[in-house]
Scaffold this motif. Structure first.
Motif, short mmCIF file in Angstrom:
data_model
loop_
_atom_site.label_atom_id
_atom_site.label_comp_id
_atom_site.label_asym_id
_atom_site.label_seq_id
_atom_site.Cartn_x
_atom_site.Cartn_y
_atom_site.Cartn_z
N THR A 1 -6.48 17.75 -48.92
CA THR A 1 -6.30 16.55 -48.12
C THR A 1 -6.29 16.94 -46.64
O THR A 1 -5.51 17.81 -46.23
N ILE A 2 -7.14 16.28 -45.88
CA ILE A 2 -7.24 16.55 -44.44
C ILE A 2 -6.51 15.45 -43.69
O ILE A 2 -6.76 14.25 -43.91
N ASP B 1 -9.92 14.78 -49.86
CA ASP B 1 -9.51 13.54 -49.21
C ASP B 1 -9.63 13.78 -47.72
O ASP B 1 -8.82 14.49 -47.12
N ASP B 2 -10.66 13.23 -47.12
CA ASP B 2 -10.94 13.40 -45.69
C ASP B 2 -10.50 12.13 -44.98
O ASP B 2 -11.24 11.16 -44.88
N TRP B 3 -9.25 12.12 -44.54
CA TRP B 3 -8.67 10.97 -43.84
C TRP B 3 -8.84 9.68 -44.64
O TRP B 3 -9.25 8.65 -44.12
N GLY B 4 -8.56 9.75 -45.95
CA GLY B 4 -8.60 8.57 -46.80
C GLY B 4 -9.91 8.35 -47.53
O GLY B 4 -9.99 7.52 -48.42
N ARG B 5 -10.93 9.09 -47.18
CA ARG B 5 -12.20 9.01 -47.92
C ARG B 5 -12.16 10.09 -48.98
O ARG B 5 -12.04 11.27 -48.66
#
Length: 106
Positions: A103-104, A34-38
Motif C-alpha cells: 500500500t502506497i 494499492d496505489d493511493w486507493g487504486r
C-alpha cells in the motif's frame, strides 16, 4: 534493516535492479498493490501497473527507514525516477514467503 522481512527485501532488490519480473514474483498469486486507493490485484495487473507507473518509469528508493516494524511493516522512502518524486510511505503485508499487499501512502 533487519526489521525488513525477506519478501519485502526482494521487492526492494527488484526496485534497485529495475527488474519487473522479480518485482511481480515477489507477490503471492492473489497479491495486490494499492496505489493511493487504486487497487491492482494479481500478477498481470501488478505487472501492467508497474510497467506504466513503477519499474517502467525507473523508480528508485533512497533513505529507506522502517517507520513501523512488524507485519505489516511500513517503510518511509524518498522516491525518485521518471514518475512521482518525493517522500512516501509503503506498507507491506507479508503472507508466507511472499508480499500479499503493498500500500502506497503519503
Amino acid at each position: 534493516m533487519s526489521a525488513i522481512p525477506a519478501p519485502v527485501r526482494r521487492v526492494l532488490d527488484a526496485i534497485d535492479a529495475g527488474n519487473a519480473d522479480a518485482f511481480v514474483t515477489a507477490f503471492d498469486a492473489d497479491g495486490a498493490v494499492d496505489d493511493w486507493g487504486r487497487e491492482f490485484r494479481g500478477h498481470d495487473r501488478i505487472r501492467a501497473w508497474s510497467d506504466a507507473e513503477f519499474i517502467g518509469v525507473r523508480v528508485s528508493f533512497r533513505d529507506v527507514v522502517v517507520s513501523e516494524p512488524g507485519n505489516p511493516v511500513t517503510l518511509r522512502v524518498q522516491v525518485g525516477g521518471d514518475g512521482f518524486n518525493g517522500p512516501s510511505g509503503f506498507t507491506f503485508e507479508v503472507r508466507d514467503d511472499r508480499v500479499h499487499r503493498m500500500t502506497i501512502t503519503g
